[in-house]
Motif scaffolding. Sequence first.
Motif, short mmCIF file in Angstrom:
data_model
loop_
_atom_site.label_atom_id
_atom_site.label_comp_id
_atom_site.label_asym_id
_atom_site.label_seq_id
_atom_site.Cartn_x
_atom_site.Cartn_y
_atom_site.Cartn_z
N ARG A 104 0.87 -1.18 0.00
CA ARG A 104 0.00 0.00 0.00
C ARG A 104 0.90 1.22 0.00
O ARG A 104 1.87 1.31 0.76
CB ARG A 104 -0.92 0.03 1.23
N ASP A 129 -2.46 5.54 0.08
CA ASP A 129 -3.46 4.49 0.34
C ASP A 129 -3.66 4.31 1.84
O ASP A 129 -4.79 4.20 2.32
CB ASP A 129 -3.01 3.15 -0.24
N ARG A 183 -5.04 -7.16 -5.40
CA ARG A 183 -5.77 -6.74 -6.59
C ARG A 183 -7.20 -6.36 -6.20
O ARG A 183 -7.66 -6.75 -5.13
CB ARG A 183 -5.79 -7.84 -7.64
N PRO A 184 -7.89 -5.64 -7.06
CA PRO A 184 -9.27 -5.26 -6.72
C PRO A 184 -10.18 -6.48 -6.56
O PRO A 184 -10.04 -7.48 -7.26
CB PRO A 184 -9.71 -4.41 -7.91
N THR A 206 -16.68 -6.45 -7.91
CA THR A 206 -17.68 -5.49 -7.45
C THR A 206 -18.94 -6.21 -7.02
O THR A 206 -19.29 -7.27 -7.55
CB THR A 206 -18.02 -4.46 -8.55
N ASP A 262 -14.11 -2.60 0.65
CA ASP A 262 -13.64 -1.58 -0.29
C ASP A 262 -13.04 -2.27 -1.52
O ASP A 262 -13.09 -3.49 -1.63
CB ASP A 262 -12.60 -0.67 0.37
N ALA A 263 -12.43 -1.49 -2.38
CA ALA A 263 -11.87 -2.05 -3.61
C ALA A 263 -10.83 -3.13 -3.34
O ALA A 263 -10.83 -4.17 -4.02
CB ALA A 263 -11.27 -0.94 -4.46
N ARG A 264 -9.94 -2.92 -2.35
CA ARG A 264 -8.89 -3.90 -2.05
C ARG A 264 -8.75 -4.21 -0.56
O ARG A 264 -7.77 -4.81 -0.16
CB ARG A 264 -7.53 -3.41 -2.59
N GLU A 265 -9.74 -3.79 0.23
CA GLU A 265 -9.69 -4.05 1.67
C GLU A 265 -11.05 -4.50 2.17
O GLU A 265 -12.08 -4.11 1.65
CB GLU A 265 -9.30 -2.78 2.46
N SER A 274 -5.17 -14.80 -6.29
CA SER A 274 -5.28 -13.61 -5.44
C SER A 274 -4.43 -13.78 -4.19
O SER A 274 -4.38 -14.84 -3.58
CB SER A 274 -6.74 -13.39 -5.05
#
Length: 179
Positions: A76, A80, A108-109, A112, A129-132, A164
Amino acid sequence: MALWGAFLRGINLGNRRMQMAELRACLESAGFTDVKTVLASGNVRLGAEGDEADIRQRLEKAIADRFGFAVGVVLRSESDIRAMLANHPFGSLDPATDLTRHVLMFDRPLPTGIAIAGRPGDTEILRIDARELYIAAYRQPNGRYTEHVEEVLKPLWGLLGKESLDTMRNWNTIEKILT
């Protein structure tokens, strides 16, 4: 030189041991600057030039060369981490409740629209979130806090597949990584 938080996955378990002083020396000799380890579980603040993929590859190679085993690294950037610190969902929790706060970080993202069912009063997914993924883990009768985290997250790992990379950290570690 940009600051980064590097979170090593799965070290100091079994035969995958490393001293933080040796890790710091390894990263300094690989050209990283301002290297500081946080706790003994593979959390590093460091200075580096390059993009995330390049820095990750250099870190993973330096560590494998020095310690003789592969270690996945979730990175990060300073911005970030500052955004995580400013926008975390833990403020909604009752401060008198006996719980621990965690963040599961991915390389990685995430897909969704995913939803993960928690267990109220046990393991709660506060936000994705996107990556968390932010988690509250409540103290159980046996004294443990994260007793059921893996069970709750199992559907997520099924969606993501083996490519991942993720690592979970106590929120207190995230609060310390830039200091």
